[in-house]
Motif scaffolding. Structure first.
Motif, PDB file in Angstrom:
ATOM      1  N   TYR A 477      -0.273  -5.848  -1.158  1.00 17.28           N
ATOM      2  CA  TYR A 477      -0.158  -6.867  -0.109  1.00 17.28           C
ATOM      3  C   TYR A 477       1.134  -7.680  -0.245  1.00 17.28           C
ATOM      4  CZ  TYR A 477      -4.842  -6.285   1.862  1.00 17.28           C
ATOM      5  OH  TYR A 477      -5.946  -5.791   2.502  1.00 17.28           O
ATOM      6  N   GLN A 478       1.750  -7.671  -1.424  1.00 16.56           N
ATOM      7  CA  GLN A 478       3.014  -8.392  -1.600  1.00 16.56           C
ATOM      8  C   GLN A 478       4.151  -7.726  -0.818  1.00 16.56           C
ATOM      9  OE1 GLN A 478       3.194  -8.479  -5.944  1.00 16.56           O
ATOM     10  NE2 GLN A 478       2.443 -10.588  -5.951  1.00 16.56           N
ATOM     11  N   VAL A 480       3.518  -6.755   2.331  1.00 19.41           N
ATOM     12  CA  VAL A 480       3.012  -6.803   3.708  1.00 19.41           C
ATOM     13  C   VAL A 480       3.222  -8.184   4.320  1.00 19.41           C
ATOM     14  CG1 VAL A 480       0.942  -6.509   5.129  1.00 19.41           C
ATOM     15  CG2 VAL A 480       1.279  -5.064   3.108  1.00 19.41           C
ATOM     16  N   ALA A 483      -1.447  -8.188   8.423  1.00 18.88           N
ATOM     17  CA  ALA A 483      -2.463  -7.137   8.383  1.00 18.88           C
ATOM     18  C   ALA A 483      -3.010  -6.899   9.779  1.00 18.88           C
ATOM     19  CB  ALA A 483      -3.591  -7.519   7.434  1.00 18.88           C
ATOM     20  N   THR A 494     -11.812  -6.812   2.968  1.00 13.86           N
ATOM     21  CA  THR A 494     -10.395  -6.489   3.121  1.00 13.86           C
ATOM     22  C   THR A 494      -9.634  -7.648   3.751  1.00 13.86           C
ATOM     23  OG1 THR A 494     -11.156  -4.241   3.560  1.00 13.86           O
ATOM     24  CG2 THR A 494      -8.830  -4.679   3.909  1.00 13.86           C
ATOM     25  N   ALA A 498      -6.694  -9.938   1.784  1.00 18.97           N
ATOM     26  CA  ALA A 498      -5.370 -10.119   2.367  1.00 18.97           C
ATOM     27  C   ALA A 498      -5.023 -11.607   2.453  1.00 18.97           C
ATOM     28  CB  ALA A 498      -5.316  -9.472   3.751  1.00 18.97           C
ATOM     29  N   VAL A 503      -1.577 -12.927   3.307  1.00 24.54           N
ATOM     30  CA  VAL A 503      -1.353 -12.066   4.474  1.00 24.54           C
ATOM     31  C   VAL A 503      -2.432 -12.335   5.527  1.00 24.54           C
ATOM     32  CG1 VAL A 503      -1.136  -9.700   5.300  1.00 24.54           C
ATOM     33  CG2 VAL A 503      -0.324 -10.295   3.000  1.00 24.54           C
ATOM     34  N   THR A 505      -4.533 -11.769   9.039  1.00 21.55           N
ATOM     35  CA  THR A 505      -4.978 -10.574   9.768  1.00 21.55           C
ATOM     36  C   THR A 505      -5.172 -10.917  11.235  1.00 21.55           C
ATOM     37  OG1 THR A 505      -6.121  -9.658   7.834  1.00 21.55           O
ATOM     38  CG2 THR A 505      -6.844  -8.880   9.994  1.00 21.55           C
ATOM     39  N   ARG A 556       2.019 -18.246   4.950  1.00 25.38           N
ATOM     40  CA  ARG A 556       1.717 -17.352   3.835  1.00 25.38           C
ATOM     41  C   ARG A 556       1.470 -18.136   2.551  1.00 25.38           C
ATOM     42  NH1 ARG A 556       3.191 -11.902   3.150  1.00 25.38           N
ATOM     43  NH2 ARG A 556       3.474 -11.165   1.010  1.00 25.38           N
TER      44      ARG A 556
END
Length: 835
Positions: A477-478, A480, A483, A494, A498, A503, A505, A556
């Motif tokens: 995820y680092q 990304v 999502a 999931t 994230a 991250v 979504t 983030r």
């Protein structure tokens, strides 16, 4: 004939011992029978299976190979055990080779061909497997064979064809609840399966289950005023499993702080080395393994325990216990997480735990249970210790956006591929990472590339990755930025994982419970603006954030704190919500009332008895919830990988480069840095640690790293009882806190062995920095971990400028000390701040 009868009798007894996980008896009986029947492959195979189940890999392989040497290839059970052993080592080529030999030399060609097909699926050769399944089905359709074919087709992206296989299997085996459960689960992956279309599937399961197991049963229980509420949880997920991560915090709180007697029934195979399973085993509760028990035996056990409330956490997934609920095993029966895609469709299931997002107004019509809409969501999350740190938004360095979906590949279908393709075409420099075990199969990869190509997206924008360990998956995820949630079955755990790595979504809620997981979690952390009204809005949300990268970067860095401060991170409050819900349910039963919906208008009040209990222990009931939300797990089964994975790759590289030139290293906080400093043969290593259990585990692992020339001095500082990440949870040992930063310097100064490199990665970090500033020599390098994104550490720049940044780390170099008096004053203050 007499000898054959003796052998068969012994094998029957050994088989029963294996089913009961009675490995001592398996060994005793097998060895005794081998004296009468030397080198018999079936007996050697039993020893291999027993060793394998106990985690004795070398012994298991030895017995398996001996069995093969003595004709085991002809016996399917022996071959199956050998395949399981090879599978544990991911030795796919050897598995296929063995299965092919069995096909040519075995006693049962049809079953050997079936075994080969299943082996080819595991070896990521599904196209070949599918051809064999089709041959076998042409010869003779069988329900379990159709079920295997269904899963293979789903893996390859042929979802509707796969569902049809399972529906044919149900027609062949009208009493198979396992196949009906698979139909229900698989149907939720398929676009167009509305609640109206799912209703006949649920009705079919309900009627079949009622016909085979349904019972009406009367119970008597004494009033709650004089006793604890007896709550049982039965699950196949009391380990590193979505149901485990999303329940352990609340269950532990109920067991430790509320007037409850907790019973845990494990329906999964033993997991002796799993960290989360070990944490479940530490919960003060009555625990029992019911793995592979027949329904009748589970039912008898549940009745004998005289539960008030029984909670299902397996649902329509492997090793389900739903039939025991149909047989009515407790006065109040509840469906919670675990195999929860919609209604359980199970007779005698009284309630289903939900929230207002998962089940909006009017959803009652499609549920066989009464809904319980909890405030702030229907789960809480306890992240693993190896949760990686949040890094800078990758797009700011890459120059393009990276999207990702790490959900089960079964959730990806032509409908959502079309939506994702619109995003990728609108942002032609962007990339999409898809990750799943099926992508090790070249046929599955090519099928996915072709699906996107049909929508006008080239393979250059796609990155398809196979499976990885959980810590590595989280680290991915680092890479990304955003999502992308699948549809109609959306991401649950999931989505949460994230968020914890920074991250967000984007999601569009689906038509049923499984389609609203992500929307529920996003709502509960205050990200409602990431929930789309339709697919066009889904695309617009992504495009809008693509034009606001600085804002996305700021979002983030705050996401984990937002999650921790939300209901998702407050296990105590969630446990209070559960306790109140269970109490209301039981009181309704006591009063002879029919179960009816329970809708919370606000958070449940935490009982005074719980508050008083926590005060007696000098614990802050809400501060205890930080990070993992419960007392730190005992360090059992910790591995070298666990230690080394704590620090991101770039930061680890910087530390290693400095260690190569270091002669004396001081580390505040043991772990991977301890191993790395020994590996680089630093001559003098000084470690400060507050967790004796963790330090003991590190020292055990470090034995293989330590050289004879290395001096390692450990300062264990007793800062009192600690919670998550070794934070002291009360002030009982506050008089010792100053020693954490100061103690190593007493030895350093007395021995005149000053460190040239210091890593600050433990508790009392600012105090540690100030002690280093006061006592260290000019030129000493100080690496401060987690510095970049935590503003409360930035007072350090009052004393020394940052020389360079390395991800989350900051590097300082001690130069002229012009503020010693101010540093001493600040040091006294920060010795009382453990963070």
């Amino acid at each position: 004939m007499k000898n054959a009868h003796k052998l068969q009798k012994a094998l029957t007894e050994i088989d029963q011992a294996l089913k009961n996980f009675d490995h001592e008896n398996v060994t005793r009986l097998s060895r005794a029978t081998l004296k009468q029947f030397p080198n018999h492959p079936l007996l050697l195979g039993c020893l291999a299976k027993s060793s394998h189940e106990q985690g004795e890999a070398k012994e298991a392989l030895k017995f398996a190979e001996q069995a093969m040497t003595h004709g085991g290839i002809k016996w399917l059970p022996v071959v199956s055990t050998h395949l399981e052993i090879l599978e544990a080592d991911k030795n796919w080529d050897a598995m296929v080779d063995l299965a092919e030999k069995s096909l040519n030399q075995g006693n049962d060609p049809r079953k050997s061909k079936w075994l080969l097909a299943r082996t080819l699926v595991k070896a990521d050769r599904r196209k070949e497997a599918l051809a064999l399944f089709e041959q076998l089905l042409a010869e003779k359709p069988e329900a379990n064979l159709l079920n295997d074919c269904c899963h293979c087709l789903f893996d390859m992206g042929y979802q509707e064809a796969g569902l049809l296989q399972n529906q044919l299997a149900a027609a062949l085996e009208p009493n198979s609840l396992v196949i009906r459960s698979n139909i229900i689960l698989m149907a939720h992956y398929i676009p167009g399966m509305t609640n109206e279309k799912l209703l006949p599937l649920h009705k079919d399961y309900f009627e079949s289950c009622a016909r085979q197991y349904g019972q009406v049963r009367q119970f008597t229980r004494s009033p709650l005023e004089n006793r604890n509420l007896r709550i049982g949880f039965i699950s196949n997920g009391f380990w590193s499993h979505p149901a485990g991560w999303l329940s352990i915090g609340a269950i532990m709180m109920l067991a430790e702080h509320f007037p409850c007697d907790i019973f845990l029934y494990n329906s999964h195979p033993p997991k002796p080395k799993d960290a989360v399973a070990n944490r479940f085993r530490q919960i003060p509760s009555t625990q029992c393994s019911v793995y592979k028990w027949p329904v009748e035996k589970i039912h008898e056990k549940l009745l004998a325990d005289e539960l008030d409330v029984l909670v299902d956490m397996s649902g329509h997934s492997a090793d389900s216990a739903l039939p025991a609920f149909a047989a009515r095993s407790a006065p109040v029966q509840v469906k919670w997480i675990g195999g929860l895609s919609n209604t359980s469709a199970t007779p005698n299931m009284d309630y289903l735990l939900s929230d207002w997002v998962e089940t909006p107004e009017g959803a009652e019509a499609t549920f066989t249970e009464s809904l319980v809409r909890l405030p702030g969501g229907y789960v809480s999350y306890a992240p693993p210790r190896y949760m990686p740190n949040i890094n800078r938004l990758p797009a700011l360095d890459n120059g393009y956006l990276t999207f990702a979906c790490f959900n089960n590949v079964h959730k990806i279908n032509p409908t959502i591929i079309e939506v994702w393709s619109r995003i990728l075409k609108a942002l032609p420099s962007s990339r999409l990472i898809l990750k799943g075990k099926q992508f090790n199969d070249v046929g599955v990869r090519n099928g996915m590339y072709a699906a996107f190509k049909n929508e006008g997206v080239s393979s250059e924008q796609l990155q398809l990755e196979g499976p990885s360990t959980h810590d590595q998956l989280l680290k991915t995820y680092q890479k990304v930025d955003i999502a992308l949630d699948p549809w109609p079955y959306t991401g649950g755990l999931t989505t949460i994982e994230a968020l914890y790595v920074g991250v967000p979504t984007v999601t569009y809620p689906g038509p049923h419970f499984a389609g609203r997981h992500a929307a529920s979690h996003l709502t509960n952390v205050g990200l409602e603006d990431w929930i789309a009204k339709d697919f066009d809005h889904y695309v617009e949300i992504v495009k809008d954030w693509a034009s606001k990268l600085e804002d996305l970067d700021n979002l983030r860095f705050g996401l984990r704190k937002r999650c921790e401060d939300s209901p998702l991170g407050d296990h105590l409050q969630f446990a209070a919500n559960l306790y109140q819900a269970f109490t209301i349910m039981f009181q309704q039963w006591e009063q002879g009332k029919t179960p009816s919906s329970i809708n919370f208008s606000g958070f449940a009040e935490i009982p005074c008895s719980v508050i008083e209990k926590l005060k007696t222990k000098n614990e802050d009931p809400h501060k205890e919830q930080n990070n993992e939300g419960l007392a730190p797990e005992k360090i059992t089964g910790i591995t070298e990988q666990d230690l080394l994975s704590h620090m991101p790759e770039n930061e680890q590289k910087k530390l290693i480069s400095l260690l190569k030139n270091s002669k004396s290293f001081l580390e505040y906080g043991a772990g991977g840095s301890t191993l790395l400093s020994m590996r680089e043969e630093v001559k003098n290593i000084i470690t400060v640690e507050s967790d004796a259990s963790f330090m003991s585990a590190v020292e055990e692992i470090s034995k293989s790293y330590k050289k004879n020339s290395t001096e390692h001095h450990v300062h264990l500082i007793d800062i009192g009882k600690t919670g998550a990440w070794s934070f002291p949870i009360n002030n009982e040992k506050i008089s010792n806190w100053h020693e954490y930063a100061q103690k190593p310097w007493e030895r350093i100064i007395n021995n005149n062995k000053h460190p040239d490199l210091i890593l600050i990665d433990g508790r009392f970090r600012v105090a540690c920095f100030l002690a280093c500033y006061i006592f260290s020599k000019s030129g000493t390098k100080i690496l401060f971990d987690d510095y970049t994104n935590r503003t409360h550490y930035h007072i350090c720049e009052k004393y020394l400028p940052i020389k360079s940044r390395h991800g989350r780390m900051a590097l300082f170099v001690v130069e002229e000390k012009t503020k010693i008096n101010a540093a001493i004053m600040d040091y006294v203050k920060y010795c009382l701040i453990p963070s």
